[in-house]
Write an enzyme that holds these catalytic residues in place. Structure first.
Site, PDB file in Angstrom:
ATOM      1  N   TYR A  32      30.739   5.622  66.267  1.00 59.77           N
ATOM      2  CA  TYR A  32      29.955   6.168  64.839  1.00 59.77           C
ATOM      3  C   TYR A  32      28.374   5.976  65.122  1.00 59.77           C
ATOM      4  O   TYR A  32      27.693   5.540  66.310  1.00 59.77           O
ATOM      5  CB  TYR A  32      30.254   5.207  64.079  1.00 59.77           C
ATOM      6  CG  TYR A  32      29.923   4.017  63.846  1.00 59.77           C
ATOM      7  CD1 TYR A  32      28.983   3.526  63.493  1.00 59.77           C
ATOM      8  CD2 TYR A  32      30.481   2.708  64.811  1.00 59.77           C
ATOM      9  CE1 TYR A  32      28.096   2.141  63.507  1.00 59.77           C
ATOM     10  CE2 TYR A  32      30.283   1.654  64.606  1.00 59.77           C
ATOM     11  CZ  TYR A  32      29.635   1.125  63.885  1.00 59.77           C
ATOM     12  OH  TYR A  32      28.318  -0.766  63.994  1.00 59.77           O
ATOM     13  N   CYS A  33      27.601   6.775  64.200  1.00 65.31           N
ATOM     14  CA  CYS A  33      26.085   6.143  63.784  1.00 65.31           C
ATOM     15  C   CYS A  33      25.875   6.891  62.617  1.00 65.31           C
ATOM     16  O   CYS A  33      26.422   7.402  61.551  1.00 65.31           O
ATOM     17  CB  CYS A  33      25.834   7.490  64.814  1.00 65.31           C
ATOM     18  SG  CYS A  33      26.168   8.886  64.921  1.00 65.31           S
ATOM     19  N   THR A  34      24.632   7.251  62.401  1.00 68.07           N
ATOM     20  CA  THR A  34      24.239   6.923  60.886  1.00 68.07           C
ATOM     21  C   THR A  34      24.868   8.424  60.437  1.00 68.07           C
ATOM     22  O   THR A  34      25.050   8.058  59.211  1.00 68.07           O
ATOM     23  CB  THR A  34      22.218   7.114  60.639  1.00 68.07           C
ATOM     24  OG1 THR A  34      22.200   5.848  61.511  1.00 68.07           O
ATOM     25  CG2 THR A  34      22.270   7.284  59.454  1.00 68.07           C
TER      26      THR A  34
END
Length: 465
Positions: free
Chosen positions: A320-322
């Site tokens: 996951y990331c922003t």
């Protein structure tokens, strides 16, 4: 942009299409990808269709502007063969049409002629008073923009009039009344520019040309060709709760420091381009394993001579990331390295915080964003962190109590890495901003006024005396 500095929230000279500029009122109050086909424990929540958050707020009256800036012909004009309306603000009576929205978006695409879009896109944003930052590259587009809903939708429509850029992945964030007031007006501390709490610089849009829309430094990795499987926010908890799933946060250390998912692995990288090296160090892929096995057989080298014990690849990886864009490249990279089951959170942390209630959430802390909001919490409301303008890292109230904290200059995370010369330059910039509301003073970017001959002669005499 789902970008990653912003800043943090994930950065805008607002220009109008009129010939006269309004004077501010110095009021101090102002690639079709595979979906998740992976069954775990059933959840009690049914997946729901994600909806964009709207914030139908009234425009603040902190700044009065000439109505001539909002009038103009409604006849369509053409920019690079694409029809665009020239009037910058909708004339409808709908109060929601004039409230501000912040939209982050991206799309990976084969876009070799990306440079041709820069000038018409920037010109359109200026005409519609849309601010923000946009990156164009041969691999696609990435950006984050702010403006009235109708103006932002026109910009996004213009972008998607190119068939290659249709289907932009978008995330909308709410704009508070205070942020609207700052965006449309001024603060007592910043008479010539936006205040520090504005989501973007109110008067500026940047459209940059780069080699990549998110920098990994590996041209062979292409999300256009293949990426991992997207996981809906409502399905994410079940996936990362499975003991066979390794959860990896692909963001940088200054982002993970203020929040991450429960049990996630933090690579502690300072830049996204360090992620491939971390993967190589953490997991030995099939190619490396095969190569070492071959050497072991032919040259009869012992395990100790080959090196450290083999690190097996995890059965399943969830990343996951922003906003999702870095995971597209990271998942493509892992697949190219032989990882088989690779998943990533669709819409990133922002979409998760928007859709998943806090009482059901596995998110811990706040999410760093690349604009002046710095961080957001559940519901995408603004968080508690501020920004150190010396290093662009998030700082808490406790950090600002440190003797190493100096507003606009240093914080506990950058004090030791800055020289005294760098600190003095930062103090000078801060004095300029406090005095003029803009770094460089009110005449920055303007040609110096020519002085009468008599004045020039007197200065010459004084300098020679």
């Amino acid at each position: 942009m789902i970008w990653y500095r912003s800043p943090p929230l994930l950065a805008l000279r607002m220009l109008s299409s009129c010939t006269s500029h309004p004077k501010p009122n110095h009021n101090p109050n102002p690639n079709p990808n595979p979906r998740l086909h992976f069954t775990l424990k059933p959840t009690s929540q049914n997946p729901q269709t994600s909806q964009l958050i709207s914030n139908p707020l009234r425009i603040s009256q902190a700044m009065q502007v000439s109505t001539s800036c909002f009038t103009g012909s409604t006849d369509p004009t053409t920019i690079s063969g694409r029809p665009v309306l020239t009037n910058s603000v909708p004339e409808s009576g709908d109060p929601n049409s004039s409230s501000l929205v912040v939209i982050s978006f991206y799309k990976f695409a084969d876009f070799p002629d990306h440079a041709n879009l820069r000038k018409p896109l920037k010109r359109l944003c200026e005409e519609l008073r849309v601010s923000g930052g946009i990156i164009l590259a041969p691999e696609g587009i990435n950006g984050s923009i702010c403006g009235t809903r109708e103006s932002v939708e026109r910009v996004l429509g213009f972008i998607q009039s190119d068939e290659r850029l249709k289907g932009l992945r978008q995330i909308e964030s709410p704009v508070s009344p205070e942020e609207e007031a700052i965006h449309h007006g001024h603060t007592s501390n910043s008479p010539l520019a936006a205040g520090e709490d504005a989501p973007f610089r109110w008067d500026h849009v940047r459209v940059k040309l780069k080699k990549e829309i998110v920098t990994l430094g590996m041209p062979t990795v292409s999300p256009i060709e293949r990426v991992g499987k997207y996981v809906k926010p409502r399905e994410w908890n079940a996936l990362i709760s499975d003991p066979d799933t390794v959860v990896i946060d692909v963001r940088n250390d200054y982002e993970t420091r203020i929040g991450k998912f429960k049990g996630a692995v933090d690579p502690v990288t300072t830049a996204f381009r360090e992620f491939p090296s971390w993967v190589e160090d953490q997991f030995q892929n099939d190619k490396t394993t095969h190569k070492e096995s071959k050497v072991e057989i032919t040259d009869e080298i012992t395990d100790k001579e080959v090196g450290s014990p083999e690190k097996r690849m995890p059965k399943r990886v969830a990343m996951y990331c922003t906003g999702g864009i870095r995971c597209e490249k990271a998942s493509s990279f892992l697949l190219s390295e032989g990882f088989e089951e690779v998943y990533h959170l669709e819409g990133g942390i922002l979409k998760y915080l928007e859709e998943v209630p806090k009482k059901e959430s596995l998110w811990e802390g706040e999410c760093f964003v690349f604009d002046k909001r710095v961080s957001v919490e559940h519901g995408l409301v603004q968080g508690t962190f501020k920004l150190c303008y010396g290093c662009k890292q998030p700082v808490s109230d406790a950090d600002m109590e440190s003797p190493l904290w100096e507003y606009g200059v240093t914080c506990p995370y950058c004090y030791s890495s800055k020289s005294e010369e760098e600190k003095e330059r930062a103090r000078a910039r801060q004095r300029q901003f406090k005095t003029w509301g803009i770094i460089g003073g009110p005449d920055k970017g303007r040609r110096p006024r020519s002085k009468p001959d008599g004045i020039n002669e007197s200065f010459t005499k004084l300098s020679n005396s």
